[in-house]
Design an enzyme around this catalytic site. Structure first.
Site, short mmCIF file in Angstrom:
data_model
loop_
_atom_site.label_atom_id
_atom_site.label_comp_id
_atom_site.label_asym_id
_atom_site.label_seq_id
_atom_site.Cartn_x
_atom_site.Cartn_y
_atom_site.Cartn_z
N ASP A 580 0.85 -1.18 0.00
CA ASP A 580 0.00 0.00 0.00
C ASP A 580 0.89 1.23 0.00
O ASP A 580 2.04 1.15 0.39
CB ASP A 580 -0.80 0.05 1.30
CG ASP A 580 -2.09 -0.70 1.17
OD1 ASP A 580 -2.50 -0.94 0.02
OD2 ASP A 580 -2.67 -1.03 2.20
N ASP A 921 -5.08 -2.96 4.75
CA ASP A 921 -5.65 -2.56 6.03
C ASP A 921 -7.16 -2.69 6.07
O ASP A 921 -7.73 -2.95 7.10
CB ASP A 921 -5.21 -1.13 6.38
CG ASP A 921 -5.37 -0.18 5.20
OD1 ASP A 921 -6.12 -0.53 4.27
OD2 ASP A 921 -4.76 0.89 5.22
N ASP A 925 -9.50 -5.72 1.88
CA ASP A 925 -8.19 -6.25 1.53
C ASP A 925 -8.05 -7.71 1.94
O ASP A 925 -7.14 -8.39 1.49
CB ASP A 925 -7.08 -5.44 2.21
CG ASP A 925 -6.93 -4.07 1.59
OD1 ASP A 925 -7.26 -3.95 0.41
OD2 ASP A 925 -6.50 -3.15 2.29
#
Lengths: 1228, 280
Positions: A580, A921, A925
């Site tokens: 990310d 997070d 996901d």
């Protein structure tokens, strides 16, 4: 009610079954993957941070498109179109909830200028193609017509399909629609399998609507109906029923009636208790875990245990035979069997305990603080634990509360909820009591369990509790994804097979040999036990577990919390990290990065712990600018943090204002004081129409009675309102040249992916605006044009300072870092460049096109090493195209991606044979986290669902911690190799005695019990100590392990341990053995072939080489002395073995003999345990140890030295002649 | 299904064949001939070296040993008792006094055992002073003391060629294990007892089962080549009414403080138990 989902495409299903062996254990075998894995797991609200991702978490299929009953899942993704908002457009949010029908595609999730909605894909039932898996929860024909309440004329009230639509957005699907097998399904079975596999795992489908096509499909489906397990049908049925939600359409009074409640008085306690008894507590049922006993039993029979059980049973059989024959000491075998069983049980308990411990860590993640809810019951307001809530309860919520159940609002004041945990949509949604949409997910008057109320207050009726809530349904469907085996598990299995294979084949071989040497069957069985026990490294699996958990602990110290022990090593073999951006690579806070004033761009310090700003602050323009920054800002520090560093303080206000406040505080000092001195008299807060914020202040200069008007906002809007520009403190007219300069600066800053704000001010003339002038912000009775432009400030969420280093480490370690973000490509690329994910020299196709001034199409794609892929491009890509991108570009950034696409990316990487680590997070996901070889959840920003799905939790959300983890993972792999090599070596020294005993008929050199004392006594601590060994060289400078080639236990390791060091150890031990016997009177020549007489308990005058005669017991005692001597020799040589195993390539002296202190603890413990056994327990007959003459400890020392020297020579040649025959055969 | 299952099998067979012999690279079991040759050579050298090393260290070790007496004798500080003849299976005698075949093996074993005690074989042996330890530490050539077969009386096999087996008075020879350097103290003698009273009458030859000290110490096979260990013959006169019954007899060495006969673990240290069953 609809029953189960039959498999429409049986052929596919079967195929899938056949090919699906890769993931055994899934419900695949039952035919169609009924086990719909939910993409979404129960979870808390997700990250409060920038979850800027397009996230159709719950992606109801457009009814029309999804009608194809077989293909609900495929439909939505394919037909959806997410168009990116323009640059600078406010929201990057995707739509999250799509209405049931394409036509009704309501836009949700902010001001996105996005066209979405269902576009029915060609071929009618678009979904049909992905058929099988998708159908899992599909109601069967005929029964699919539910008496839907909410459906009515409006059509499907509930989304046609309620699925995460994961991974299905590949356009790659077969084109042929209809119920038959699409043509290329046949031709492309493999691809299909992949697709199905994935869909099987991640799809969540809840059907609540009558699908148009379903009816047509009816007959077809009927045929497959019976193929399906009935249980699943039931569940689907239940789910469907409950999804028939129409509460949002009812009036409060109808609701009162429906739930038997009273809006002002609430339920009576008695009634509530009744309902509670009926519905159960308002809590999510934890996923069904494997029963403890099964887990325990698995440990009992796994690995080597089965071999040892065979040994134990053999012992008992021979005990039985001997006992029946009335032999003298049959109990030896009974005890041996008991000991073996104990060994199995104890190691089993140990492994079980270890597993339970790590499971507990996991369990602790899901533990939440017991939530309270404010409920009206018996006409009184009560605080109740949230799990006591029942349907019909009237609850009050306020800003900051977590919604305790699914709630239909009946009154609301400025209520906003954060649905990110449910949908991934991070913009708070306003909530009111109005029915705004037929789709319960879309309507404003329902708030969902586990989401958070951000602001405002509301009252509502509980309409669903526990597992019946939306999130609960997702969670209950989200049965666990059958994780593929971790690399280390595969390695250990491979190793167990190898050793077990050796044990069994040698055992059987010698069983046959001993039979053909005319040994009795009983004796042969006893030999077999000995061989098995000698061959099996009993303590090794426990050692491996301990080593892994030690590393896990070490990693936890470095902020990597490992939930699954085996993941420790997986991280080490990682070859691709999909990271990310926000919070992981960046600091997750807006920070002022650049300033532009006096026609010049200044850079600001963006590090985490800035205390000053280095740029030139002498210009009067800066003074003016700083005043605007300070005053035109509504953000404030939360009270009571004066002692904290500025950067760490909590601020009330939005991200940009926070950045500006902190920036000002760092440079100017006490901002609040400055603001107090420049009293604010009027203010217009920022809104999206004006795109500016304005405030008017008195000045702190008491002589200056003028008011100061300050304004900030979108630069172009601000510039429009200015007629002058401040250069070096002087106002100059804003001519076209200066405007050009502004444009250039603006473009440059914007091009760096930064958020740019313009600042201007105006001193209001004293005469027109006297002290008492009544400023009215509504009528704007003050000038808002012809202002003086002062400067630009640009902000970015800057990279963490440790990240560039970590990225370059990854690079040298051969790990590809891929950035996957929901952010805008420009920002993403800027950050990628600044952290080194895109290196300074590499270019994307677009860059090359720009440089060469040619169209993008003409660029040779091979030349571009970097690529920035937009989520929308990705969506239209086939998997081959994606593979191509993943293959051809070493530096890749995926921007504007949804969590679903993250999954596609992960799968793409895995197709390349990579071991993929993925960070995440949000709830959405979790599929990607599960799918990845190692899922990494964010400890701070991560939702519980993500943490649950992940194998590892990053406590500090820092990318650099992953890299540390990789290093540890690589180290543990190396060290496990060493541990195993160490452990395997002495197995030969334990085995040889048996073989020689059988062949040469000498007195048994070492007993089975003694072997167990080595395996589980002296050797345990040293082998664990190897886990503390430092890396030999920079392990971050080599390529990731190739999981197919670089085995944990390879041929070289086995051969070198068994046939080199093992044989040397045996020789050394035999010398000791013969020495002991010879010095007691039995010369080696006398010993050969004596076995039968030696062991005959009736022969009590056995003559030795000197004519003396020995009773049976005297011989036995001597034999035990022999055992002890053999044991001591192995121990002594194992010390040498331990030392040589410290390195595989480097000399011990390069590595440092004393650097790893734990090794010395191991050596001393080894010798200490041997001393205790020999001298302390030497008189306990059952243990077969006897006190030993001291000098026998040293007989094997020359051999130990030889082992060391030999290994040094081996390493020397390996270093000297890399790639040579020696290197190939000797390096393990 | 079957089609799919077959293919990998055929494939794996092919791979297996490829592994056994790969005609392209000339690899046999994954290695070329040259590689195999190197491996073979390596192990030849390596194991040859290890074998030489083993032999050498063993040789060195053996050089440290004396050929006369073992380095340590602590494991046999006290002698065990043994009988002759020793029945094949456990120590259980079973014979029919009227069937010569049933005890023929015992008789022949005894005869064979006593061959070395024959006078003709004892020509070099000297007559020693009874009742005294015959210390010969200073003498290079150790003499053996004569053991006269006549001391065994009726069990010497001279008068009764069947050692009493045909008469229902079987003889069993009890001997004490040879231990180098053992010097019994006191007056060691063998004493046997039957657990069942009155079934058997026991006679000893020499009288009272005495073991004369002059036969001690023993100097080992090489120095004391003609050594004959003293024997005690035990004649069991089995009561005629106790035939067909198993008689358990235990013999112990008594009268010497340094000869153990009560060890918990070693049932043969200074004692021996056997059973006799005689039929008519």
């Amino acid at each position: 009610m609809p029953r189960a989902a039959p498999r429409p495409l049986g052929g596919i299903c079967r195929r899938e079954g056949a090919e699906g062996g890769r993931q055994p254990g899934l419900s695949r075998s039952r035919g169609c993957p009924g086990s719909s894995r939910a993409g979404l797991r129960s979870g808390e609200r997700g990250s409060t941070t920038d979850r800027a991702r397009t996230a159709p978490a719950l992606l109801p299929a457009p009814a029309g498109a999804a009608a194809g009953s077989a293909g609900h899942r495929a439909a939505p993704a394919r037909s959806s179109r997410w168009l990116s908002p323009g640059l600078g457009g406010g929201s990057r949010r995707p739509f999250v909830l799509r209405p049931g029908r394409g036509e009704r595609a309501s836009l949700r999730g902010g001001a996105a200028s996005r066209v979405r909605g269902a576009r029915p894909s060609p071929g009618g039932g678009p979904g049909r193609r992905r058929a099988c898996a998708a159908a899992s929860l599909r109601p069967p024909p005929g029964s699919s017509r539910q008496p839907g309440r909410g459906r009515g004329s409006a059509g499907p009230g509930w989304p046609g399909s309620f699925g995460s639509a994961l991974g299905r957005s590949r356009p790659h699907g077969p084109g042929g629609a209809g119920e038959g097998l699409p043509a290329d399904l046949h031709s492309n079975a493999k691809t299909l399998f992949l697709l199905q596999k994935k869909s099987d795992v991640y799809s969540v489908e809840i059907y609540g609507t009558k699908d148009i096509e379903k009816t047509e499909m009816g007959d077809k489906e009927e045929k497959y109906k019976d193929l399906k397990g009935n249980k699943k049908k039931k569940k689907t049925e239940d789910l469907k029923k409950e999804l028939d939600l129409d509460d949002h359409q009812l009036s409060p009074s109808d609701l009162e009636k429906k739930y038997g409640t009273n809006i002002s008085k609430g339920l009576s306690s008695a009634r509530a208790a009744e309902i509670l008894a009926r519905d159960g507590p308002n809590a999510l049922t934890p996923p069904k875990a494997t029963p403890e006993i099964i887990k325990f039993l698995k440990q009992m029979v796994g690995g080597f245990s089965i071999l040892l059980w065979i040994g134990a049973v053999c012992s008992w059989i021979s005990f039985g035979i001997q006992f029946a024959q009335g032999a003298e000491s049959p109990f030896d075998n009974l005890y041996l069997g008991v000991v073996l069983a104990l060994v199995v049980i104890l190691t089993g308990i140990f492994a079980y305990y270890q597993e339970a411990k790590s499971t507990n860590i996991m369990a602790s993640f899901s533990k939440m603080i017991p939530q309270q809810a404010l409920v009206i019951r018996d006409a009184e307001k009560k605080e109740l634990p949230a799990d006591k809530l029942v349907v019909g309860d009237i609850v009050e919520i306020k800003g900051g509360d977590r919604i305790p159940a699914d709630i239909r609002l009946i009154s609301a004041q400025g209520c906003k909820v954060d649905n990110s945990s449910l949908t991934g949509e991070s913009e708070p949604q306003s909530r009111s009591c109005d029915f705004t949409h037929e789709n319960p997910l879309e309507t404003k008057n329902i708030a969902f369990y586990s989401t958070t109320c951000v602001e405002g207050t509301a009252t509502g009726i509980v309409i669903n509790t526990g597992d019946r809530t939306i999130i609960g349904r997702i969670a209950s469907l989200a049965s666990r994804v059958g994780n593929e085996k971790t690399p280390i598990a595969i390695e250990i299995e491979h190793f167990v097979y190898l050793v077990a294979g050796v044990a069994v084949s040698i055992g059987v071989l010698f069983f046959i040999i001993s039979i053909s040497l005319r040994y009795k069957i009983l004796d042969s069985i006893i030999f077999l036990i000995g061989i098995i026990v000698a061959n099996v490294p009993e303590g090794l699996l426990a050692t491996v577990t301990v080593s892994l958990s030690l590393t896990a602990k070490r990693m936890a110290k470095k902020n990597c919390l490992v939930k699954n022990l085996e993941a420790v090593e997986t991280l080490g073999s990682t070859s691709i990290i999909c990271s990310d951006k926000t919070g992981t690579l960046t600091q997750n806070r807006m920070t002022v990065a650049h300033l532009w004033f006096d026609n010049q761009i200044y850079s600001a310090d963006t590090s985490e712990d800035q205390t000053t700003q280095p740029f030139d602050q002498s210009s009067p323009s800066w003074t003016a600018l700083s005043k605007i920054v300070t005053l035109c800002n509504r953000a404030e520090f939360a009270p009571g943090q004066e002692n904290l560093p500025i950067m760490k303080r909590v601020v009330v206000g939005d991200a940009s204002e926070t950045a500006l406040l902190k920036f000002a505080e760092v440079i100017l000092g006490d901002v609040m004081n400055i603001r107090a001195r420049n009293k604010k008299v009027a203010e217009i807060p920022f809104n999206s129409t004006n795109k500016f914020q304005l405030s008017i202040h008195e000045t702190e200069d008491t002589n200056d009675k003028r008011f100061l008007l300050v304004m900030k906002g979108a630069p172009e809007r601000i510039l429009e309102r200015c007629s002058t520009i401040m250069i070096n403190g002087k106002e100059e007219p804003l001519d076209s040249e200066k405007a050009e300069a502004f444009q250039t600066a603006y473009m440059e800053l914007g091009g760096m992916g930064e958020r740019v704000l313009g600042f201007c001010h105006l001193y209001l003339p004293e005469n027109e605006f006297p002290d008492t002038y009544p400023f009215d912000t509504d009528s704007m009775n003050f000038p808002t044009s012809n202002l003086c432009f002062v400067g630009l400030l640009s902000m970015i969420d800057p990279p963490r300072s440790t990240v560039p280093d970590a990225v370059s480490k990854c690079r040298s370690a051969g790990i590809k870092v891929i950035m996957v973000t929901g952010d805008h490509p420009i920002t993403a690329k800027a950050i990628a460049k600044s952290v080194g994910i895109i290196s300074a020299t590499s270019e994307t196709v677009e860059d090359i096109a720009k440089r060469l001034n040619i169209p993008v199409e003409q660029v040779n794609r091979r030349e571009a090493t970097a690529a920035v892929v937009n989520g929308m491009e990705l969506k239209d890509m086939s998997s081959q195209q994606l593979d191509e991108i993943l293959c051809n570009h070493s530096e890749i950034v995926f921007a504007r991606t949804s969590p679903q696409q993250k999954l596609i990316i992960v799968e793409g990487c895995q197709r390349q044979g990579a071991v993929v680590a993925v960070t995440g997070d949000g709830v959405n996901d979790s599929p990607a986290l599960k799918k990845a070889d190692i899922g990494i959840a964010m400890g701070i920003a991560g939702s519980d669902a993500a943490k649950n799905a992940a194998d590892m939790v990053l406590l500090d959300d820092n990318f650099a911690s992953i890299v540390t983890g990789v290093e540890e993972g690589r180290l543990i792999f190396d060290n496990l190799k060493k541990t195993i090599a160490y452990t395997l070596t002495k197995n030969i020294a334990e085995l040889c005695p048996f073989l020689i005993y059988i062949i040469a008929s000498i007195p048994l050199p070492i007993g089975t019990i003694t072997i167990l004392f080595i395996d589980l006594g002296t050797d345990i601590i040293p082998s664990v100590a190897l886990a503390y060994e430092k890396a030999e060289s920079d392990i971050m400078n080599r390529r990731p392990r190739n999981k197919r080639k670089d085995r944990l236990v390879n041929e070289q390791l086995a051969v070198y341990s068994y046939l080199h060091i093992g044989i040397m150890q045996s020789v050394g031990a035999f010398v000791t053995y013969f020495t002991v016997y010879a010095e007691q009177g039995f010369l080696p020549s006398t010993l050969l072939g004596v076995r039968i007489k030696w062991e005959d308990s009736n022969i009590n005058d056995f003559e030795d080489s000197y004519g003396q005669e020995w009773t049976k017991y005297q011989r036995l005692y001597l034999q035990w002395t022999g055992y002890t001597a053999f044991f001591v020799s192995i121990t002594i040589q194992q010390v040498a073995d331990l030392i040589i195993r410290k390195t595989r390539r480097n000399s011990i002296f390069q590595q440092g003999l004393f650097r790893n202190k734990v090794i010395w603890v191991g050596i001393f413990s080894q010798i200490g345990i041997a001393l205790i056994l020999t001298y302390g327990l030497g008189h306990v007959t059952a243990l077969n140890f006897t006190p030993l003459r001291f000098q026998y400890w040293f007989v094997a020392v020359p051999f130990a030295v030889l082992i060391w020297v030999y290994d040094e020579v081996r390493k020397l040649f390996i270093r000297r002649y890399p790639g040579s025959w020696w290197d190939k055969n000797m390096y393990y | 299904m079957s089609k799919e299952a077959k293919k990998p099998f055929r494939q794996s067979m092919a791979e297996w064949r490829q592994f056994v012999y790969n005609p392209n690279s000339g690899e046999f079991l994954g290695r070329t001939a040259k590689s195999w040759g190197l491996i073979f050579l390596f192990y030849l050298v390596f194991y040859g070296f290890l074998a030489a090393l083993f032999t050498f260290t063993m040789w060195v070790m053996l050089q440290t040993l004396s050929s006369d007496i073992p380095k340590y004798r602590d494991r046999i500080s006290s002698p065990g008792l043994m009988i002759s003849p020793k029945p094949d299976s456990a120590l259980e005698f079973s014979f029919n006094r009227s069937d010569a075949q049933s005890y023929a093996e015992y008789v022949s074993t005894l005869r064979k055992f006593l061959e070395s005690y024959d006078d003709s074989k004892q020509s070099q042996n000297i007559n020693c002073t009874p009742g005294r330890i015959f210390d010969q530490n200073d003498v290079a050539v150790k003499k053996a003391c004569r053991f006269n077969l006549s001391e065994l009386g009726q069990c010497s096999g001279k008068e009764d060629k069947t050692f009493g087996y045909s008469k229902g008075t079987p003889c069993v020879l009890v001997k004490m294990n040879r231990i180098i350097g053992l010097k019994p103290e006191g007056e060691p003698h063998i004493q046997c007892a039957s657990k069942e009273e009155g079934r058997v009458e026991i006679n000893y030859f020499p009288p009272e089962g005495l073991i004369d000290l002059m036969y001690f110490p023993y100097y080992g096979k090489s120095l004391h080549a003609h050594y004959l260990q003293p024997l005690v013959a035990v004649q069991l006169a089995i009561n005629s009414n106790s035939t067909k019954e198993e008689i358990a007899i235990e013999c112990k060495i008594l009268g010497s403080p340094n000869l153990k006969n009560e060890d918990d673990r070693d049932k043969f240290l200074g004692r021996i138990a056997f059973k006799v069953q005689m039929t008519e």
